[in-house]
Scaffold this motif. Sequence first.
Motif, short mmCIF file in Angstrom:
data_model
loop_
_atom_site.label_atom_id
_atom_site.label_comp_id
_atom_site.label_asym_id
_atom_site.label_seq_id
_atom_site.Cartn_x
_atom_site.Cartn_y
_atom_site.Cartn_z
N GLU A 225 31.90 37.30 34.15
CA GLU A 225 30.97 36.89 35.21
C GLU A 225 30.63 35.41 35.12
N GLY A 226 31.35 34.67 34.28
CA GLY A 226 31.11 33.24 34.15
C GLY A 226 29.98 32.88 33.23
N GLU A 227 29.47 33.85 32.48
CA GLU A 227 28.37 33.60 31.54
C GLU A 227 28.91 33.31 30.15
N ALA A 228 28.05 32.74 29.31
CA ALA A 228 28.47 32.39 27.95
C ALA A 228 28.69 33.64 27.11
N PRO A 229 29.85 33.80 26.50
CA PRO A 229 30.11 34.97 25.65
C PRO A 229 29.49 34.79 24.28
N SER A 230 29.41 35.86 23.53
CA SER A 230 28.99 35.77 22.13
C SER A 230 30.17 35.29 21.29
N ASN A 231 29.87 34.58 20.22
CA ASN A 231 30.90 34.27 19.25
C ASN A 231 31.17 35.52 18.41
N ALA A 232 32.38 35.66 17.92
CA ALA A 232 32.73 36.84 17.14
C ALA A 232 33.65 36.44 16.00
N PHE A 233 33.41 37.03 14.83
CA PHE A 233 34.28 36.80 13.68
C PHE A 233 34.85 38.14 13.21
N LEU A 234 36.15 38.18 13.04
CA LEU A 234 36.84 39.38 12.62
C LEU A 234 37.27 39.23 11.17
N TYR A 235 36.86 40.15 10.33
CA TYR A 235 37.15 40.10 8.90
C TYR A 235 37.98 41.31 8.48
N GLY A 236 38.77 41.12 7.46
CA GLY A 236 39.54 42.22 6.91
C GLY A 236 40.77 41.70 6.20
N LYS A 237 41.39 42.56 5.41
CA LYS A 237 42.57 42.15 4.66
C LYS A 237 43.74 41.89 5.60
N THR A 238 44.75 41.22 5.06
CA THR A 238 45.96 40.94 5.82
C THR A 238 46.58 42.24 6.32
N GLY A 239 47.08 42.20 7.56
CA GLY A 239 47.79 43.35 8.10
C GLY A 239 46.92 44.46 8.63
N THR A 240 45.64 44.16 8.93
CA THR A 240 44.75 45.20 9.46
C THR A 240 44.52 45.06 10.96
N GLY A 241 45.26 44.18 11.63
CA GLY A 241 45.23 44.11 13.09
C GLY A 241 44.24 43.13 13.67
N LYS A 242 43.64 42.26 12.87
CA LYS A 242 42.62 41.33 13.36
C LYS A 242 43.18 40.36 14.41
N SER A 243 44.24 39.65 14.04
CA SER A 243 44.81 38.65 14.94
C SER A 243 45.33 39.30 16.21
N LEU A 244 45.97 40.44 16.06
CA LEU A 244 46.51 41.16 17.20
C LEU A 244 45.41 41.53 18.18
N CYS A 245 44.31 42.06 17.66
CA CYS A 245 43.21 42.47 18.53
C CYS A 245 42.51 41.26 19.15
N ALA A 246 42.40 40.16 18.41
CA ALA A 246 41.77 38.96 18.95
C ALA A 246 42.59 38.41 20.12
N ARG A 247 43.90 38.38 19.96
CA ARG A 247 44.77 37.89 21.03
C ARG A 247 44.73 38.83 22.24
N TYR A 248 44.78 40.11 21.96
CA TYR A 248 44.80 41.10 23.04
C TYR A 248 43.49 41.08 23.84
N ALA A 249 42.36 41.09 23.14
CA ALA A 249 41.06 41.16 23.83
C ALA A 249 40.80 39.90 24.65
N THR A 250 41.09 38.73 24.08
CA THR A 250 40.86 37.49 24.84
C THR A 250 41.80 37.39 26.04
N ARG A 251 43.03 37.85 25.90
CA ARG A 251 43.96 37.84 27.03
C ARG A 251 43.46 38.75 28.15
N ARG A 252 42.96 39.93 27.77
CA ARG A 252 42.46 40.87 28.78
C ARG A 252 41.24 40.29 29.51
N ILE A 253 40.38 39.57 28.80
CA ILE A 253 39.22 38.95 29.44
C ILE A 253 39.67 37.88 30.43
N VAL A 254 40.68 37.10 30.04
CA VAL A 254 41.22 36.08 30.95
C VAL A 254 41.75 36.73 32.22
#
Length: 426
Positions: A61-90
């Motif tokens: 809606e053009g409003e300021a989003p919250s910042n978010a930090f994703l934590y977890g060990k390597t290979g738990t899907g953090k980067s994948l989910c970050a890319r997917y969610a931001t792409r879907r918002i775009v």
Amino acid sequence: MTRRNGSVENASALGDAFSARAGVFSDKALLDVGYVPGSERIVARNEEIRRLATALNPAVEGEAPSNAFLYGKTGTGKSLCARYATRRIVEASAETGVDVGRVVVDCSQDDTETRAVRATVRGLNDPAVTGIAVPETGLGRSRYYDLLWEVLDARFDVAFVVLDEVDCLDGTDFLMQLSRAAEAKKLDRCSVGVVGVSNKVRYRDRLEERVKSSLQEREIVFTPYDREALSEILRSRLAAFDDGALEADVVVECASLAAEEHGDARKAINLLRHSGELAASEGADRIAVDHVRRAKSVAERDRMRELIDGGTIQQKATLLAITSLALVEKTRTFKTSEVYAAYEDICAESGLETLSKRRVHDLLREWEFLDVLEITRTGGGRARGSYLQHHLLEDPSVIRSAFDGSERFAGVGFTAGSTTTTWSNI
């Protein structure tokens, strides 16, 4: 004549190694480390994606989003989910007429403030739209920031900056600049949302209070995958193989081995790929459980080799010291003094400058940060004070195999008690 025949025979034998095989793969790219799957292959992370989408959704809606930090060990899907969610918002924002941009910055490569801001503005800029040229080199940090604010206001209502492996970023000034851009009147139109991705759950503890206060981020922790989730992930990649190329229990075996040890999806996929490569190299038309078990050692070695290759020569020497001790003493836990003595011997034999004990301790801490070591302080008993214990988390034989072929440390040995060990024949 015999020699010629021998050459022909040898050439014929070698020809098999270079000729195409039917093999077991149909689309091996599905198993590559850098492959980013589509939404249909993102499994077992619905709750994490929902929470991240909730934080980012105001951007639609053009409003300021919250910042978010994703934590977890390597290979738990953090980067994948970050890319997917931001792409879907775009994509969703385009339907509401809101201009939302996204850039992904790999902080393991762009690890300084200047490199990070340069990568960000170059990733968000479109010279045809903004009329702004952003050179790769030749500008100072402050000028890159000026260009970033210009580009953001010229192109977007909201922009997401995804900082992958944010723990590799030198300092926190870039986080401060992004999170306070609106408050500092750097931006007139655009809002910025920061999505940080880190393998280190304790990364937030390293941030200054002023940065924490400015970010006000939502934290999402990604736990390791269990066997069922890993099985589902592996099944989503089975299009990489020919029909009937896997025996029934191969996926379960890969998932079980990965779940027991680390819960890392990347490693599980890598294990499946190595199993297929091993089967193909042996001329088998099906991958069996035995291929998986034998490929496991190859996958572990390759993963450790990547870590070692990314270290400095002094980092390698410290890791070699504790690994050599573990192989000789048949234990994995040592005092700092024991590790340092082994390190001194390795430096002497390899012609490497010997660093101070304090500096070696710092290098060992870096291996701890990579989850290769665990360092704890313990009491030494009455009148003996406390001391540090360095526990090797990885299998020393795997680390040793990852060092194979190292020119700098070939033949390096040390004395442990009364036993002299040579690295090349451990």
